[in-house]
Design an enzyme around this catalytic site. Structure first.
Site, PDB file in Angstrom:
ATOM      1  NE  ARG A   1     -70.052 -46.972 109.214  1.00 53.14           N
ATOM      2  CZ  ARG A   1     -69.533 -48.060 109.791  1.00 53.14           C
ATOM      3  NH1 ARG A   1     -69.368 -48.091 111.094  1.00 53.14           N
ATOM      4  NH2 ARG A   1     -69.154 -49.093 109.069  1.00 53.14           N
TER       5      ARG A   1
ATOM      6  CB  SER B   1     -72.566 -49.283 104.074  1.00 55.65           C
ATOM      7  OG  SER B   1     -71.707 -50.353 104.349  1.00 55.65           O
TER       8      SER B   1
ATOM      9  CD  GLU C   1     -72.261 -45.212 106.354  1.00 52.55           C
ATOM     10  OE1 GLU C   1     -71.627 -44.161 106.140  1.00 52.55           O
ATOM     11  OE2 GLU C   1     -71.834 -46.351 106.098  1.00 52.55           O
TER      12      GLU C   1
HETATM   13  N1  EPU Z   1     -75.194 -59.923 104.138  1.00 47.43           N
HETATM   14  C1  EPU Z   1     -76.073 -60.528 103.246  1.00 47.43           C
HETATM   15  N2  EPU Z   1     -76.151 -60.041 101.986  1.00 47.43           N
HETATM   16  C2  EPU Z   1     -75.410 -58.984 101.566  1.00 47.43           C
HETATM   17  C3  EPU Z   1     -74.533 -58.356 102.470  1.00 47.43           C
HETATM   18  C4  EPU Z   1     -74.456 -58.854 103.756  1.00 47.43           C
HETATM   19  O1  EPU Z   1     -76.767 -61.494 103.578  1.00 47.43           O
HETATM   20  O2  EPU Z   1     -75.542 -58.615 100.390  1.00 47.43           O
HETATM   21  C5  EPU Z   1     -75.096 -60.481 105.504  1.00 47.43           C
HETATM   22  C6  EPU Z   1     -74.151 -61.686 105.556  1.00 47.43           C
HETATM   23  O3  EPU Z   1     -74.670 -62.617 106.468  1.00 47.43           O
HETATM   24  C7  EPU Z   1     -72.869 -61.087 106.081  1.00 47.43           C
HETATM   25  C8  EPU Z   1     -73.390 -60.030 107.041  1.00 47.43           C
HETATM   26  O4  EPU Z   1     -74.580 -59.531 106.403  1.00 47.43           O
HETATM   27  O5  EPU Z   1     -72.091 -62.035 106.748  1.00 47.43           O
HETATM   28  C9  EPU Z   1     -72.429 -58.913 107.320  1.00 47.43           C
HETATM   29  O6  EPU Z   1     -71.943 -58.385 106.081  1.00 47.43           O
HETATM   30  P1  EPU Z   1     -70.597 -57.521 106.019  1.00 47.43           P
HETATM   31  O7  EPU Z   1     -69.535 -58.201 106.780  1.00 47.43           O
HETATM   32  O8  EPU Z   1     -70.319 -57.209 104.593  1.00 47.43           O
HETATM   33  O9  EPU Z   1     -70.938 -56.237 106.843  1.00 47.43           O
HETATM   34  P2  EPU Z   1     -72.115 -55.168 106.749  1.00 47.43           P
HETATM   35  O10 EPU Z   1     -72.861 -55.237 108.039  1.00 47.43           O
HETATM   36  O11 EPU Z   1     -72.912 -55.328 105.500  1.00 47.43           O
HETATM   37  C10 EPU Z   1     -70.689 -53.300 107.890  1.00 47.43           C
HETATM   38  C11 EPU Z   1     -70.299 -51.882 107.633  1.00 47.43           C
HETATM   39  C12 EPU Z   1     -69.185 -51.808 106.598  1.00 47.43           C
HETATM   40  C13 EPU Z   1     -67.988 -52.601 107.113  1.00 47.43           C
HETATM   41  C14 EPU Z   1     -68.444 -54.037 107.383  1.00 47.43           C
HETATM   42  C15 EPU Z   1     -67.359 -54.880 108.014  1.00 47.43           C
HETATM   43  C16 EPU Z   1     -72.286 -50.546 108.033  1.00 47.43           C
HETATM   44  C17 EPU Z   1     -73.362 -49.707 107.441  1.00 47.43           C
HETATM   45  N3  EPU Z   1     -71.448 -51.105 107.175  1.00 47.43           N
HETATM   46  O12 EPU Z   1     -71.268 -53.809 106.691  1.00 47.43           O
HETATM   47  O13 EPU Z   1     -68.785 -50.441 106.482  1.00 47.43           O
HETATM   48  O14 EPU Z   1     -66.938 -52.605 106.172  1.00 47.43           O
HETATM   49  O15 EPU Z   1     -69.549 -54.042 108.312  1.00 47.43           O
HETATM   50  O16 EPU Z   1     -67.167 -54.507 109.333  1.00 47.43           O
HETATM   51  O17 EPU Z   1     -72.208 -50.664 109.254  1.00 47.43           O
HETATM   52  C18 EPU Z   1     -69.227 -48.424 105.302  1.00 47.43           C
HETATM   53  O18 EPU Z   1     -69.537 -47.939 106.390  1.00 47.43           O
HETATM   54  O19 EPU Z   1     -69.274 -47.760 104.241  1.00 47.43           O
HETATM   55  C19 EPU Z   1     -68.808 -49.816 105.248  1.00 47.43           C
HETATM   56  C20 EPU Z   1     -68.462 -50.425 104.113  1.00 47.43           C
END
Ligand code: EPU
Length: 337
Positions: free
Chosen positions: A163, A237, A333
């Site tokens: 990012r 995010s 972010e």
């Molecule tokens: N999780 C939780 N609770 C929550 C959210 C997530 O426990 O409320 C845990 C779960 O185990 C879940 C894991 O975190 O399986 C991963 O969650 P998610 O797939 O939603 O991904 P993220 O790491 O929270 C990142 C990016 C997103 C992108 C998704 C999918 C960042 C800051 N965010 O989110 O990007 O869509 O992966 O690849 O890296 C953005 O940058 O604005 C954004 C939405």
């Protein structure tokens, strides 16, 4: 033409009712060059805006907002296997994804439905479902707002990170990206490493999966988890997933066995910030018009009439709670102004 006292309400996805002291809509590089002397003489401070999907305004902006509206999608080169696509910085990112899918160009389908513009995509190296912009980036063109000089940046010069890029750091608001060139594949190249994505395809033979199927599934996953900014103000995010050393992770695991992490190489791991926030009891927590999204704790939403200050204060509260419980400082972010 420079407009004074311009409302940015429709130009930020938190839907905040803030104003720019000065505003200019840039539809081409030539137009910006024409206006450049005037802009320079006035010695404005600048803010380059795409569609405002990664920004939190805590107050009115007292300088010049430069809206990047440079349009156009064109093929500039191709081989048997690859295609090079040049896109204007103001093109809506998802329109570009849709164009590529219709024409059978592989590489950005996992990045379907990400809000924002093509010119903003390299700034924070957008990423989702196992793909980052840098994976398909070839080069970009733009203009320095400091001296009006044009420059092309290669992938290496762009210094992409998680990012992040040179455009989010040293060149923040100093360089306007007019065009981005992507290098895509004409041959099928599905990227299904991300678990949720792979699971959706079950036992389906990977070779037979089409681009439009991947797009539909990505959209389904996103819609199931992420709020649509047109309906509920948000900027995706709010924080980055923190990267910590494996030793720190080991210590945390003594108290929190179920911590969600992804190994990055041998020494570091990326921790799920959504998980950290959820474990503080803050998933779906709401204070007035501000809250975390009930399906994804990493997203802060504006339930209606929140001000930028209120959203900012809410985000500080989350940082403090997470720091208290886990000793980890969440880094925003979203750009906070
Ligand atoms: N999780 C939780 N609770 C929550 C959210 C997530 O426990 O409320 C845990 C779960 O185990 C879940 C894991 O975190 O399986 C991963 O969650 P998610 O797939 O939603 O991904 P993220 O790491 O929270 C990142 C990016 C997103 C992108 C998704 C999918 C960042 C800051 N965010 O989110 O990007 O869509 O992966 O690849 O890296 C953005 O940058 O604005 C954004 C939405």
């Amino acid at each position: 033409m420079i407009i004074e006292n311009y409302s940015l309400k429709k130009l930020n996805t938190f839907g905040l009712d803030v104003k720019a002291a000065y505003f200019i809509d840039v539809k081409s590089l030539e137009y910006l060059e024409e206006q450049f002397e005037l802009i320079r003489k006035k010695q404005f401070k600048y803010l380059v805006l795409g569609s405002g999907s990664n920004i939190l305004f805590t107050k009115d902006y007292d300088g010049l907002v430069i809206k990047n509206s440079v349009q156009g999608i064109e093929i500039i080169n191709e081989t048997e296997k690859e295609i090079f696509i040049k896109t204007g910085g103001g093109v809506i990112w998802d329109n570009l994804v849709s164009f590529c899918i219709k024409n059978n160009y592989w590489g950005i389908e996992n990045l379907s439905l990400i809000p924002g513009t093509a010119g903003a995509a390299p700034v924070q190296n957008i990423g989702a479902y196992g793909v980052e912009l840098k994976d398909v980036f070839y080069s970009l063109d733009g203009i320095y707002l400091t001296d009006g000089k044009r420059k092309t940046f290669s992938k290496e010069e762009s210094q992409f990170g998680y990012r992040s890029s040179i455009f989010k750091k040293e060149l923040r608001n100093k360089f306007l990206i007019t065009n981005v060139i992507l290098r895509l594949s004409k041959l099928p190249a599905p990227k299904l490493n991300y678990r949720a994505l792979r699971e959706k395809f079950g036992s389906q033979e990977i070779k037979k999966i089409s681009l439009s199927e991947i797009r539909s599934i990505v959209i389904e996953i996103r819609n199931g988890k992420l709020p649509n900014p047109a309906e509920l103000g948000n900027a995706g995010s709010f924080y980055k997933n923190p990267v910590i050393s494996n030793n720190v992770l080991k210590d945390l695991q003594k108290n929190f066995q179920d911590i969600v992490y992804f190994k990055i190489g041998d020494k570091y791991s990326k921790i799920s910030a959504g998980w950290l926030i959820e474990k503080c009891g803050l998933k779906g927590f709401r204070d007035g018009y501000v809250g975390t999204y009930p399906k994804q704790a990493l997203i802060i939403v504006n339930y209606g009439n929140a001000t930028g200050k209120e959203i900012f204060e809410f985000s500080r509260m989350i940082q403090l709670k997470v720091k208290d419980k886990f000793g980890i400082l969440l880094e925003p972010e979203v750009n906070i102004l």
